[in-house]
Design an enzyme around this catalytic site. Structure first.
Site, PDB file in Angstrom:
ATOM      1  N   GLU A 148       0.807  -0.602  -0.206  1.00 56.10           N
ATOM      2  CA  GLU A 148       0.182   0.014  -0.017  1.00 56.10           C
ATOM      3  C   GLU A 148       0.878   1.035   0.015  1.00 56.10           C
ATOM      4  O   GLU A 148       1.124   1.269   0.575  1.00 56.10           O
ATOM      5  CB  GLU A 148      -0.757   0.140   1.636  1.00 56.10           C
ATOM      6  N   CYS A 149       0.582   2.468  -0.506  1.00 59.46           N
ATOM      7  CA  CYS A 149       1.164   3.700  -0.675  1.00 59.46           C
ATOM      8  C   CYS A 149       2.737   3.193  -0.727  1.00 59.46           C
ATOM      9  O   CYS A 149       3.122   3.232  -1.783  1.00 59.46           O
ATOM     10  CB  CYS A 149       0.480   3.985   0.348  1.00 59.46           C
ATOM     11  N   GLY A 150       2.895   3.619   0.630  1.00 63.71           N
ATOM     12  CA  GLY A 150       4.476   3.017   0.248  1.00 63.71           C
ATOM     13  C   GLY A 150       5.189   2.539   0.266  1.00 63.71           C
ATOM     14  O   GLY A 150       6.099   2.103  -0.383  1.00 63.71           O
ATOM     15  N   LEU A 203       3.832   0.329  -2.421  1.00 59.34           N
ATOM     16  CA  LEU A 203       3.641   0.704  -3.604  1.00 59.34           C
ATOM     17  C   LEU A 203       5.289   0.848  -3.901  1.00 59.34           C
ATOM     18  O   LEU A 203       5.563   0.558  -4.711  1.00 59.34           O
ATOM     19  CB  LEU A 203       2.309   1.588  -4.244  1.00 59.34           C
ATOM     20  N   SER A 218      -1.164  -1.522  -4.741  1.00 62.17           N
ATOM     21  CA  SER A 218      -1.933   0.297  -4.864  1.00 62.17           C
ATOM     22  C   SER A 218      -1.838   1.297  -3.965  1.00 62.17           C
ATOM     23  O   SER A 218      -1.005   1.554  -2.717  1.00 62.17           O
ATOM     24  CB  SER A 218      -3.013  -0.521  -4.227  1.00 62.17           C
TER      25      SER A 218
END
Length: 468
Positions: free
Chosen positions: A344-346, A348, A443
Site C-alpha cells: 500500500e502507498c509507501g 507501492l 496500490s
C-alpha cells in the site's frame, strides 16, 4: 478552529465490565496537542483505550504512546453503524476509559450535507455526549455563538460541555465561561492558557510518527504537567457517565475464511508503519501467524508464505533502503517465485524500480518521486476489475488516498494491468490503481478491513496456496 471531545459510558454497555468509558473527539488546531495530553493524564488513573475518527495512521501512533494501548480508527465511510459499535466494544474489553480523537470539525465528512465520514456520525452511533474544545483566542461572546451553532445544527448530537483553549488569562477565561454558560446553557469545564511551546514536529503528511521520535513520551509528560490542572477532569468523567446504553445491532468487521496455519511477513519499522490494527487482527483471525520484519534494518526476509508492506515514508529513507541490497534482492526473488505480496502507498513506492535516483525492489519498471504538493487527498471508492490476492472481480470497497508522491506512468510506458477502477478518487494511473505483476499487488489506495471484510481471509488463503 474548533476542538471537540465526546464521552460514553462502557459500564452501561459491556456485560460484566463495571467500567467507565470516556471518548474524546478533537479537530486539528495548529500545532498544539491537547488531545494526546488528555489521554496521558487520564492514563495516570484509568486504563485508557484510544480511538481516532477518520482515516489516519500518525495521530494514533501518539495515542498508543500516550496510553500504552493500541489506538483504533472509527470511520462511518469505511464502517456501517454496527461495525463502529463492534470495533469499539471489541477494543474496550478490559479497559476503563476510551479517548476518541475526532477528525477536523464535528460535522466535517465526505459530503456537505450528510453525516458520512464525520465525527458527529460516530458520536451518534455510540450515543456519546459531546464536549467542544474551542480555540477561544480573541473570542468572548462569539464563543457562545459557536456553541449555539454547533448545538443547533444537529439536535441528535448531545453537546454537554465546553473546554476553552488558547485563553489569554484568568479574566479572559471567566468572561468567556460566563458568556457560554448563560447564553447557551452549556457548562464550561476548563480553560487552557496559550502556550506555543506545546507542539509536535510536522512534515508533509502531518505529524512525524511517534515511532520515529524516541523522546515523544517525555514531551507528552511535560505537556501533561502544563495543562493537567486546567480542566476539571472529575466533572468531565461525570459527563461521561450520562451516556445511554448502546442497544443497536453489532456487525462484525471481518470474516473468517481460512482455517489452516499460514505465515505472513509484515514490514514494520521507522519507514513502514501505516497499518490499521484491524488489518493485522483479521489476518490472525484467519489463522495467520504475523511475523514482523524491517526492510530498513534486517538482512533478509523471515520464513513466511506471503508479504504485506504498508504505507509510511520510504521517500525519506530511500538511500538507506537502497543500501540494503540483500533485502531488495530477497523481496524481488519472493515476487519472481510468484509468492503473494500486497503493498500500500509507501509499499507501492518501495516496489518500484526507484525512488528518485535510489534503487528499490524493481518489481515494477517505474520511477516514484516526491512532489512539493499533495497528489491525492480524499475518500475513494474502488471496484475490482479482476480477481487478485485480496479481493474478487466486481467487488466494490471504500478507501482513502493521501500522498505527495507519484509514480511516473503514462500511456507510452504502462506495462501492467491494474486491479481496480477508481470510481471516486484519483488512483495511480488514469483512474485506475492496483498494479498487478505475477501475484504481487501494489496500490496507492488504503482501505480498512471493515470496508473489505474478506481481506484477511483472502490474503491468508492466497499465501497458503501460492506461498509454499
Amino acid at each position: 478552529a474548533v476542538k471537540l471531545w465526546f464521552y460514553n459510558d462502557a459500564k452501561k454497555i459491556l456485560k460484566n465490565h463495571n467500567k467507565m468509558t470516556i471518548i474524546g473527539l478533537t479537530g486539528s488546531y495548529g500545532k498544539t496537542s491537547t488531545k494526546y495530553i488528555l489521554s496521558r493524564i487520564l492514563s495516570e488513573k484509568y486504563n485508557v483505550q484510544p480511538f481516532k475518527v477518520g482515516p489516519d495512521y500518525i495521530d494514533p501512533s501518539y495515542h498508543t504512546l500516550a496510553t500504552g494501548n493500541t489506538s483504533r480508527n472509527l470511520d462511518s465511510f469505511f464502517m456501517k453503524d454496527g461495525q463502529v459499535r463492534d470495533s469499539y466494544l471489541k477494543a474496550m474489553k478490559d479497559k476503563d476509559i476510551a479517548v476518541i480523537e475526532g477528525v477536523r470539525g464535528l460535522y466535517e465528512g465526505i459530503d456537505s450535507i450528510n453525516d458520512i465520514g464525520s465525527t458527529a456520525s460516530v458520536a451518534k452511533s455510540l450515543k456519546a455526549p459531546v464536549v467542544l474544545i474551542i480555540n477561544s483566542r480573541s473570542l468572548v461572546k462569539s464563543a457562545a455563538a459557536l456553541v449555539l451553532g454547533f448545538k443547533a445544527l444537529d439536535p441528535e448530537v448531545n453537546i454537554a460541555g465546553v473546554i476553552l483553549n488558547k485563553v489569554k488569562n484568568k479574566a479572559h477565561y471567566e468572561k468567556t465561561k460566563r458568556s457560554i454558560e448563560e447564553i447557551t446553557k452549556t457548562e464550561v469545564i476548563g480553560g487552557i492558557v496559550r502556550d506555543d511551546n506545546i507542539s509536535i514536529e510536522q512534515r508533509h503528511l502531518g505529524l512525524v510518527p511517534a515511532v520515529e521520535r524516541e523522546n515523544s513520551l517525555k514531551f507528552i509528560d511535560i505537556w501533561s504537567e502544563t495543562i493537567k490542572n486546567s480542566i476539571d477532569l472529575d466533572r468531565l468523567v461525570e459527563i461521561a457517565k450520562t451516556a445511554p446504553k448502546i442497544t443497536s445491532d453489532i456487525v462484525p468487521i471481518w470474516n473468517k475464511l481460512n482455517k489452516q496455519p499460514v505465515k505472513i511477513g509484515v514490514a514494520f519499522d521507522e519507514v513502514f508503519n501505516f497499518y490499521y490494527k484491524e488489518y493485522i487482527e483479521s489476518l490472525e483471525a484467519n489463522n495467520a501467524k504475523v511475523v514482523y520484519f524491517s526492510p530498513l534494518k534486517d538482512e533478509g526476509l523471515p520464513d513466511v508464505d506471503g508479504l504485506y508492506i504498508g504505507g509510511g515514508y520510504p521517500e525519506l529513507f530511500s538511500k538507506q533502503l537502497s543500501a540494503n541490497e540483500n533485502m531488495l534482492k530477497e523481496i524481488k526473488d519472493f515476487h519472481l517465485e510468484s509468492r503473494p505480496i500486497f503493498a500500500e502507498c509507501g509499499g507501492l513506492m518501495y516496489l518500484m524500480n526507484s525512488i528518485h535516483e535510489d534503487k528499490m525492489v524493481d518489481v515494477y519498471p517505474y520511477k516514484s518521486i516526491l512532489t512539493d504538493r499533495v497528489q491525492a487527498l480524499k475518500y475513494t471508492i474502488a471496484e475490482g476489475t479482476q480477481d487478485n490476492i485480496i479481493s474478487k472481480k466486481g467487488e466494490k470497497f471504500n478507501g482513502h488516498e493521501f500522498h505527495y508522491s507519484k509514480v511516473i506512468v503514462d500511456k507510452n510506458n504502462i506495462k501492467h494491468n491494474l486491479a481496480f477502477n477508481i470510481l471516486r478518487g484519483k488512483g495511480s494511473y488514469n483512474l485506475q490503481d492496483g498494479f498487478m505483476e505475477k501475484n504481487t499487488l501494489a496500490s496507492y489506495v488504503h482501505t480498512h478491513v471493515a470496508a473489505m471484510p474478506d481481506f484477511g481471509g483472502n490474503l491468508a488463503i492466497s499465501s497458503l496456496e501460492l506461498g509454499g
